[in-house]
Design a protein around this motif. Structure first.
Motif, PDB file in Angstrom:
ATOM      1  N   LEU A 128      24.390 -41.571  42.534  1.00  0.00           N
ATOM      2  CA  LEU A 128      24.156 -40.444  43.441  1.00  0.00           C
ATOM      3  C   LEU A 128      22.765 -40.488  44.067  1.00  0.00           C
ATOM      4  O   LEU A 128      22.623 -40.402  45.292  1.00  0.00           O
ATOM      5  CB  LEU A 128      24.328 -39.123  42.688  1.00  0.00           C
ATOM      6  N   TYR A 129      21.749 -40.617  43.240  1.00  0.00           N
ATOM      7  CA  TYR A 129      20.375 -40.480  43.716  1.00  0.00           C
ATOM      8  C   TYR A 129      19.760 -41.787  44.215  1.00  0.00           C
ATOM      9  O   TYR A 129      19.073 -41.808  45.230  1.00  0.00           O
ATOM     10  CB  TYR A 129      19.493 -39.903  42.602  1.00  0.00           C
TER      11      TYR A 129
ATOM     12  N   LEU B  46      32.954 -41.491  42.915  1.00  0.00           N
ATOM     13  CA  LEU B  46      32.066 -40.488  43.506  1.00  0.00           C
ATOM     14  C   LEU B  46      32.206 -40.436  45.021  1.00  0.00           C
ATOM     15  O   LEU B  46      32.289 -39.352  45.616  1.00  0.00           O
ATOM     16  CB  LEU B  46      30.615 -40.787  43.117  1.00  0.00           C
TER      17      LEU B  46
END
Length: 306
Positions: A206-207, A296
């Motif tokens: 995600l990051y 994701l």
């Protein structure tokens, strides 16, 4: 008689040559290289280790991805569905059972620097006690490559991963907005945690890989440890526009998801909560990351399109 003597002498030379070759081979098998530990100290390790015992589950998948099969791995590694089939036939050991480790006759041991038995393992074989917090997930894969003589293979995967996930991240941000932030909140045993960018649970993807933003509250409060324990009342404070919730199959959802305060959180009201399988998202090895990346991306875009 002369011919017989010459034949005997020739055989003697051949036997001696074979003996020397065997000696060279044995010497080659015991060849060592100098390796720098996270604390700055240097130790000698086998140049081509053959019997590696991994006591840090985070690094099992990384070694397997490099084509290196350990002789022992933590029993807990069996709990992740991604690696379960890949570690079939490998001895499962308790992470604090020194006798089990010694019985495998390792020539190299990999563990965390927080392992209380490091000194005992050092008496069995050269031991690498990695500081988990010191390495981001990509650097760690390259470091494992250095350790086992497969640095080029590790770097090749890293380059491919960066190229593919940069494209994914652009596609996601084009859809949800570049300033949209995301957070991961997990109920673990009796406590609740939020995580930074390098603590599994999909945070690396995600990051770091997708380049999505953290809420300011998370960014500020996880700086010290990389994670933060929070209270049930603080969940809204640390919730992003998209909220990722690790859950364990066969177990009830966290109690806080049944509260009115939870239902009032913007991410919940906007149907931007994405549940992830906790065990699939525990680790950040290449095998686990590929599965997480696809999941994701698919679920973020699905939520954005509703």
């Amino acid at each position: 008689m002369k011919k017989l003597l010459m034949l005997v002498m020739a055989l003697a030379v051949l036997v001696a040559a074979c003996g020397n070759n065997n000696g060279d081979k044995s010497k080659s098998n015991n060849e060592t290289v100098n390796y720098k530990l996270d604390d700055g100290k240097k130790i000698d390790i086998p140049k081509k280790p053959k019997r590696i015992v991994v006591l840090a589950p985070s690094y099992v998948g990384g070694l397997l991805h490099l084509g290196v099969k350990p002789v022992g791995v933590p029993a807990t590694t069996d709990q992740t569905p991604i690696l379960k089939d890949k570690i079939k036939g490998i001895k499962k050991v308790s992470e604090d059972n020194v006798e089990q480790v010694a019985a495998l006759k390792p020539d190299l041991i990999i563990t965390y620097n927080t392992d209380k038995n490091v000194k005992k393992y050092q008496k069995i074989a050269p031991t690498i006690p990695y500081n988990y917090a010191k390495h981001n997930y990509l650097d760690m894969q390259v470091e494992l490559g250095k350790l086992v003589g497969k640095e080029d293979k590790a770097k090749k995967w890293v380059a491919k991963w960066k190229k593919e996930t940069e494209k994914d991240g652009k596609e996601i941000k084009d859809k949800i907005g570049k300033d949209t932030n995301v957070s991961v909140i997990e109920a673990f045993q009796k406590d609740i945690y939020t995580y930074g960018e390098n603590w599994g649970r999909g945070t690396e993807v995600l990051y770091q890989a997708f380049g999505l933003k953290m809420p300011t509250s998370v960014e500020k409060d996880v700086k010290k440890d990389g994670w933060k324990k929070i209270s049930q009342e603080e969940i809204e404070k640390y919730s992003g526009d998209y909220l990722f919730l690790p859950v364990t199959k066969g177990q009830a959802k966290p109690e806080f998801t049944k509260t009115e305060a939870w239902k009032a959180i913007p991410a919940v009201k906007n149907d931007h909560v994405i549940e992830i399988d906790a065990q699939t998202f525990w680790y950040n090895d290449p095998y686990s990351l590929e599965v997480q990346r696809k999941y994701l991306k698919e679920h973020i875009l699905d939520k954005a399109n509703k």
